[in-house]
Motif scaffolding. Structure first.
Motif, PDB file in Angstrom:
ATOM      1  N   LYS A   3      38.645  42.528  35.603  1.00 53.06           N
ATOM      2  CA  LYS A   3      38.332  43.203  36.863  1.00 53.06           C
ATOM      3  C   LYS A   3      38.781  44.648  36.830  1.00 53.06           C
ATOM      4  O   LYS A   3      38.064  45.557  37.246  1.00 53.06           O
ATOM      5  CB  LYS A   3      39.005  42.477  38.035  1.00 53.06           C
ATOM      6  CG  LYS A   3      38.428  41.103  38.336  1.00 53.06           C
ATOM      7  CD  LYS A   3      39.134  40.495  39.522  1.00 53.06           C
ATOM      8  CE  LYS A   3      38.564  39.131  39.876  1.00 53.06           C
ATOM      9  NZ  LYS A   3      39.236  38.535  41.049  1.00 53.06           N
ATOM     10  N   CYS A   7      36.411  48.005  37.100  1.00 52.68           N
ATOM     11  CA  CYS A   7      36.638  48.994  38.154  1.00 52.68           C
ATOM     12  C   CYS A   7      36.827  50.386  37.567  1.00 52.68           C
ATOM     13  O   CYS A   7      36.326  51.367  38.112  1.00 52.68           O
ATOM     14  CB  CYS A   7      37.858  48.611  38.979  1.00 52.68           C
ATOM     15  SG  CYS A   7      37.606  47.201  40.074  1.00 52.68           S
ATOM     16  N   ASP A 177      39.564  45.759  48.773  1.00 49.03           N
ATOM     17  CA  ASP A 177      39.743  44.337  48.517  1.00 49.03           C
ATOM     18  C   ASP A 177      38.836  43.571  49.475  1.00 49.03           C
ATOM     19  O   ASP A 177      38.704  43.969  50.643  1.00 49.03           O
ATOM     20  CB  ASP A 177      41.217  43.955  48.729  1.00 49.03           C
ATOM     21  CG  ASP A 177      41.534  42.556  48.244  1.00 49.03           C
ATOM     22  OD1 ASP A 177      41.389  42.295  47.033  1.00 49.03           O
ATOM     23  OD2 ASP A 177      41.909  41.724  49.094  1.00 49.03           O
ATOM     24  N   PHE A 179      37.664  42.124  45.433  1.00 47.73           N
ATOM     25  CA  PHE A 179      37.127  42.815  44.270  1.00 47.73           C
ATOM     26  C   PHE A 179      35.615  42.984  44.336  1.00 47.73           C
ATOM     27  O   PHE A 179      35.085  44.048  44.024  1.00 47.73           O
ATOM     28  CB  PHE A 179      37.521  42.059  43.002  1.00 47.73           C
ATOM     29  CG  PHE A 179      36.825  42.552  41.772  1.00 47.73           C
ATOM     30  CD1 PHE A 179      37.154  43.775  41.215  1.00 47.73           C
ATOM     31  CD2 PHE A 179      35.832  41.793  41.167  1.00 47.73           C
ATOM     32  CE1 PHE A 179      36.516  44.239  40.078  1.00 47.73           C
ATOM     33  CE2 PHE A 179      35.189  42.248  40.033  1.00 47.73           C
ATOM     34  CZ  PHE A 179      35.530  43.466  39.488  1.00 47.73           C
ATOM     35  N   LEU A 180      34.899  41.939  44.742  1.00 46.68           N
ATOM     36  CA  LEU A 180      33.440  42.030  44.775  1.00 46.68           C
ATOM     37  C   LEU A 180      32.969  43.116  45.733  1.00 46.68           C
ATOM     38  O   LEU A 180      31.956  43.772  45.491  1.00 46.68           O
ATOM     39  CB  LEU A 180      32.836  40.677  45.151  1.00 46.68           C
ATOM     40  CG  LEU A 180      32.929  39.581  44.083  1.00 46.68           C
ATOM     41  CD1 LEU A 180      32.295  38.289  44.588  1.00 46.68           C
ATOM     42  CD2 LEU A 180      32.249  40.040  42.790  1.00 46.68           C
ATOM     43  N   SER A 182      34.632  45.904  46.326  1.00 49.97           N
ATOM     44  CA  SER A 182      34.853  47.171  45.634  1.00 49.97           C
ATOM     45  C   SER A 182      33.766  47.436  44.612  1.00 49.97           C
ATOM     46  O   SER A 182      33.317  48.579  44.445  1.00 49.97           O
ATOM     47  CB  SER A 182      36.232  47.183  44.965  1.00 49.97           C
ATOM     48  OG  SER A 182      36.274  46.306  43.857  1.00 49.97           O
ATOM     49  N   VAL A 183      33.318  46.395  43.918  1.00 54.04           N
ATOM     50  CA  VAL A 183      32.215  46.546  42.962  1.00 54.04           C
ATOM     51  C   VAL A 183      30.962  47.006  43.683  1.00 54.04           C
ATOM     52  O   VAL A 183      30.267  47.930  43.233  1.00 54.04           O
ATOM     53  CB  VAL A 183      31.953  45.224  42.221  1.00 54.04           C
ATOM     54  CG1 VAL A 183      30.676  45.320  41.383  1.00 54.04           C
ATOM     55  CG2 VAL A 183      33.130  44.869  41.324  1.00 54.04           C
ATOM     56  N   GLY A 184      30.665  46.391  44.805  1.00 50.36           N
ATOM     57  CA  GLY A 184      29.476  46.766  45.557  1.00 50.36           C
ATOM     58  C   GLY A 184      29.529  48.193  46.064  1.00 50.36           C
ATOM     59  O   GLY A 184      28.550  48.939  45.960  1.00 50.36           O
ATOM     60  N   SER A 187      29.291  50.650  43.066  1.00 49.00           N
ATOM     61  CA  SER A 187      27.941  50.622  42.507  1.00 49.00           C
ATOM     62  C   SER A 187      26.974  51.389  43.401  1.00 49.00           C
ATOM     63  O   SER A 187      26.099  52.113  42.911  1.00 49.00           O
ATOM     64  CB  SER A 187      27.469  49.178  42.336  1.00 49.00           C
ATOM     65  OG  SER A 187      28.295  48.480  41.440  1.00 49.00           O
TER      66      SER A 187
END
Length: 228
Positions: A3, A7, A177, A179-180, A182-184, A187
């Motif tokens: 992760k 990031c 938070d 994590f998903l 933050s990825v979105g 991106s």
């Protein structure tokens, strides 16, 4: 660990797309330490394919359906919230005037730019001073090490790659938070920024002879200029 690494890659992408692409239009004649050239050339080809068949179509579709005022607002807002990264690293380089200007930019954009969705600071000629931990290390004499092309992200070097953890935790998006989410968020920031630069990317990727050495030299030259 996976992760964190992902990031960090996202963070570097945001910084890369925020650079001035006019630097890529210049020719450079200086030596770059490149013992991994074979790998780097293969990874450059991989990144070109990723851009051509994935990143470019998605960003182009996004730019087509999204009103300009939204795209500009998102870009201005995200540039503004990355102020801590620029402020901290200008201060670490003892560029206190530049660090103070970054604080001033942030305040003007928050107060007069609707929390940063309008770049009021640039309209009043308050400059921005890009800086990250890689340029801070370079400023204090840490060499770049060997050149390294990262998957999806493109040109880097050993020093800048090892600086990724500090860059990540110097930015607000590093603390999102779960994590998903933050990825979105990251991106989306990358896609939004890319939507402004597709013509430039196309010119570089599709019309540049000897693409790999051009990107390598342009990146290293840009980093040298930023560290002064």
């Amino acid at each position: 660990m996976k992760k964190i690494i992902f990031c960090l890659f996202l963070c570097l992408s945001v910084l890369s797309f925020g650079q001035d692409f006019e630097d890529f239009e210049q020719e450079f004649s200086f030596e770059v330490y490149d013992p991994l050239r074979g790998y780097n050339e293969v990874m450059t080809s991989f990144n070109l394919g990723f851009y051509k068949y994935a990143a470019r179509p998605v960003s182009k579709a996004y730019g087509y359906v999204t009103p300009d005022f939204i795209r500009y607002g998102v870009r201005n807002f995200t540039n503004n919230i990355f102020m801590p990264l620029r402020f901290i690293n200008n201060a670490l380089q003892f560029k206190f005037k530049e660090a103070g200007t970054e604080l001033k930019r942030f305040g003007v954009n928050v107060v007069f730019g609707f929390f940063g969705f309008i770049d009021a600071a640039s309209k009043t000629n308050i400059p921005k001073y890009p800086a990250d931990f890689g340029t801070t290390l370079a400023h204090w004499g840490v060499g770049s090490g060997f050149h390294l092309v990262l998957p999806f992200l493109g040109p880097s070097n050993l020093r800048d790659t090892l600086s990724l953890p500090v860059n990540w935790y110097s930015s607000p998006t590093g603390y999102i938070d779960p994590f998903l989410l933050s990825v979105g968020v990251n991106s989306y920031i990358i896609m939004n920024d890319m939507s402004f630069e597709l013509d430039t990317f196309d010119e570089i990727y599709f019309n540049t002879p000897n693409l790999y050495p051009f990107l390598r030299d342009a990146y290293e030259k840009r980093r040298i200029e930023m560290s002064k």
